[in-house]
Design a protein around this motif. Sequence first.
Motif, short mmCIF file in Angstrom:
data_model
loop_
_atom_site.label_atom_id
_atom_site.label_comp_id
_atom_site.label_asym_id
_atom_site.label_seq_id
_atom_site.Cartn_x
_atom_site.Cartn_y
_atom_site.Cartn_z
N LEU A 1 0.28 -1.09 0.06
CA LEU A 1 -0.32 0.08 0.23
C LEU A 1 0.88 1.16 0.22
CD1 LEU A 1 -0.07 1.32 2.85
CD2 LEU A 1 -1.55 -1.25 3.45
N ARG A 2 0.40 2.36 0.17
CA ARG A 2 0.62 3.75 0.02
C ARG A 2 0.39 4.80 0.83
NH1 ARG A 2 -0.59 7.14 -4.50
NH2 ARG A 2 -1.75 5.62 -5.68
N LEU A 3 1.21 5.71 1.28
CA LEU A 3 0.33 6.74 2.08
C LEU A 3 -0.04 8.27 1.70
CD1 LEU A 3 2.31 5.36 5.27
CD2 LEU A 3 -0.28 5.47 5.11
N ASP A 4 -0.76 8.42 1.63
CA ASP A 4 -0.76 10.19 1.05
C ASP A 4 -0.83 11.24 1.88
OD1 ASP A 4 -1.23 11.84 -0.84
OD2 ASP A 4 -3.07 10.78 -1.75
N PRO A 5 0.18 11.98 2.05
CA PRO A 5 0.56 12.82 3.54
C PRO A 5 -0.34 13.99 3.06
CG PRO A 5 2.86 12.98 1.74
CD PRO A 5 1.39 11.26 1.26
N THR A 6 -0.93 14.58 1.45
CA THR A 6 -1.74 15.62 1.25
C THR A 6 -2.93 15.23 1.97
OG1 THR A 6 -2.48 14.68 -0.90
CG2 THR A 6 -0.01 15.88 -0.39
#
Length: 220
Positions: A131-136
């Motif tokens: 998975l990936r994380l989206d800080p925005t």
Amino acid sequence: MAVVGVCEDDSNVRRVLVEALRGAGHSVVPTSTGGEALRALGPSSDVEVAILDIGLPDADGRDLCLALRSAGQHCPVLFLTALDAVHDRVSGFHAGGDDYLPKPFAVGELLARIDALLRRAPTAPEESGVLRLDPTRHAAVHADTVVALTPTEYRLLATLSGRPGEVVRRRTLVLAGWPPGAIVNDNTLDSYIRRLRTKLSELGAPASIDTVRGVGYALR
């Protein structure tokens, strides 16, 4: 000499950084937002060290660092920020930073710190692909599915996904998820982990958080 990634929203400061780094012989990948940096400074890039401002217009630089670590970018990170309180510096280190330089800064010191970071043995990037994380958006993303996370959930999941397959101790998770000095009971951490398991299920990501009794948790 090296490829240095820069994420700084202030155009004047960014120009000073780029000119100083290029003058020292480095190549520079300049960015001005968290979203741009996430795309340009990830593990598929040639970046060998990154300079991240904490006060970005679309994200906290510490959340950006967590997202990069989660994606498999393990290059040294120097935080550059006006926030200089002890708890700010501590939170930066817990977010995966390697050094911290407050503004205003001396260019000579900045270059010396970059050289020191580059002398450290590099860790080969390893993408988990889970998975990936989206800080925005403060969210976890898998395929086309996006699941919102609270700040604490974000930091806990980022810490786990930044070390795929590794058992992360409970104390490490507490230090990453809560402010310094916070009193966090065992059942509080366990409750957050249960919430993350539910959100991973909603996300449809091929990942699970395993419990290692008496030690901590691992994302597999």
